[in-house]
Design an enzyme around this catalytic site. Structure first.
Site, PDB file in Angstrom:
ATOM      1  CB  ILE A  26     -20.635  34.052 -84.272  1.00  8.82           C
ATOM      2  CG1 ILE A  26     -19.172  34.126 -83.841  1.00  8.82           C
ATOM      3  CG2 ILE A  26     -21.102  35.393 -84.829  1.00  8.82           C
ATOM      4  CD1 ILE A  26     -18.205  34.339 -84.983  1.00  8.82           C
TER       5      ILE A  26
ATOM      6  CE1 TYR B  24     -13.816  28.490 -91.214  1.00 10.65           C
ATOM      7  CE2 TYR B  24     -11.852  29.832 -90.918  1.00 10.65           C
ATOM      8  CZ  TYR B  24     -13.203  29.634 -90.732  1.00 10.65           C
ATOM      9  OH  TYR B  24     -13.946  30.580 -90.063  1.00 10.65           O
TER      10      TYR B  24
END
Length: 433
Positions: free
Chosen positions: A24, A162
């Site tokens: 990204i 995460y």
């Protein structure tokens, strides 16, 4: 008096991006440079940073970089100082750097869990605080964009550590935004929550599962998230999700956690297993930078290049207008085609038609004529019978006949009206079937 940030066009902005050499962050850097922004790149790998800088400068962009680990506040502060010296400051700071671990929480060492939080959570904290201190002093302020995840709304097994870090990022972002509001600081803070994205995410993650992993479909292309990040740089958006699949899962979990958790526990690990991939344990970027060679695309069987959910969030007015038009068209179609719609109108129009009313009035006149003719007939019968059976008998017979003739005419009229009402009711019920 509250100060609001003045968000400039991208061509007039200087943008700092962490984690800028992969996924990204890489797509965002390329798009920002193409839009004319001055771009400052931060990552751990100097080789990729140098290559990306050369690539963008060759296209005419103004680019600078600094090698820094976002987990180290001092190194990140030095990188921000370099950006200020190079571009005179920055207007947008993008906290994008992140790493992951695949494996059950109890199987992940505490050192690895802390390392993940140092990058995913403390990296966002460090970047946000450094950026806020700089932006609140600028006359026009600016924007902080924190890249979170839809797993902040719906945690899943195998990626539990995460998910926890992204929950922390969401809580921190929301709290910091409120504090900036309270201080009247001219700083906008946006939280971008991508769903499954086509990045080297799985390659960089530490994998303790014993098999290859991948993102379950639907998977979205990195430019979709990059476009959303840059939109936040020019529009004050509080929170935005990229990827309808992730939003559906998060909504399901929020509405029915008692049902969602058993399903996720059973099926999420199966969906993340990549039966065609090769398992490479500990070849990851958890502790050391990964050298991707500026690889932006990871090949999935199908990658979506558009997120309708994100576009709706970006353009709520246009979306509301389109929904209103479609709803109007749908309602009109329903009313014009359902049997209880136009047919009811047509029946009502037919019933109040002047010619039909006139025919009904004429029918009533005919009934009165029948009654009058019956009365005349019975009077004549009475006269004839009087001649035959005498005056008294004649009066009794005529009276009896006259009374029964009137009752018969009234009964006939009532029967006619009842039959008409019954026929209309029968047709109505038949039309509704």
């Amino acid at each position: 008096m509250a100060r609001k940030p003045v968000l400039k066009p991208l061509s007039e902005q200087s943008i700092v991006i962490t984690g800028a050499t992969s996924g990204i962050g890489l797509a965002t850097a390329r798009k920002a440079a193409a839009a004319g922004a001055c771009v400052f790149l931060i990552a751990r790998g100097e080789n990729d940073l140098a290559k990306l800088t050369e690539e963008l400068q060759a296209k005419g962009a103004r680019v600078g970089y600094a090698v820094a680990d976002v987990a180290e506040h001092g190194a990140l502060a030095e990188a921000a100082d370099k950006a200020r010296r190079l571009f005179g400051g920055f207007d947008t700071w993008v906290n994008n750097a992140g790493i992951s671990i695949f494996g059950a929480i109890r199987e992940v060492t505490l050192e690895d869990q802390r390392r993940l939080f140092e990058t995913n959570y403390w990296g966002v904290v460090n970047g946000s605080l450094i950026a806020a201190e700089h932006l609140r002093e600028r006359p026009d302020g600016g924007t902080i964009v924190n890249v979170g995840s839809t797993l902040a709304d719906a945690p899943i097994p195998v990626q539990g550590v995460y998910s926890a870090s992204k929950h922390a990022v969401k809580g921190f972002s929301n709290a910091l935004r409120m504090e900036l509001m309270r201080e009247d600081a001219p700083v906008a803070l946006s939280l971008v929550k991508p769903a499954a994205i086509d990045t080297p995410y799985n390659k960089h993650a530490r994998n303790l599962t014993g098999h290859a992993v991948h993102n379950p479909q639907p998977v979205y292309a990195t430019p979709v998230v990059a476009d959303t990040i840059l939109w936040c740089a020019t529009h004050p958006i509080r929170e935005i999700t990229v990827g309808g699949g992730g939003r559906i899962i998060a909504s399901f979990y929020s509405a029915l956690p008692g049902i969602a958790e058993p399903l996720f526990a059973r099926f999420a690990p199966m969906l993340m297993r990549d039966k065609r991939g090769e398992y490479h344990p500990y070849e990851d970027g958890l502790w050391d930078p990964a050298d991707d060679g500026l690889e932006e695309e990871v090949h999935y069987p199908m990658v979506r290049n558009f997120s309708a959910l994100a576009e709706i969030r970006k353009h709520p007015g246009v979306a509301a207008g389109v929904v209103a038009v479609l709803a109007g068209i749908g309602l009109a179609t329903l009313l014009l085609n359902q049997r209880s719609g136009p047919t009811r109108y047509e029946r009502l129009r037919e019933r109040v038609r002047p010619s039909r009313l006139w025919s009904r009035l004429r029918a009533g006149d005919r009934l009165r004529d029948v009654r009058d003719h019956a009365q005349d007939g019975w009077d004549r019968v009475g006269e004839l019978s009087g001649r035959l059976i005498g005056r008294d008998s004649r009066h009794r017979a005529v009276g009896y006949a006259r009374d029964h003739a009137q009752e018969g005419a009234a009964a006939a009229a009532i029967a006619t009206i009842a039959a008409a009402v019954g026929a209309a009711a029968l047709k109505h019920f038949q039309d509704r079937r």
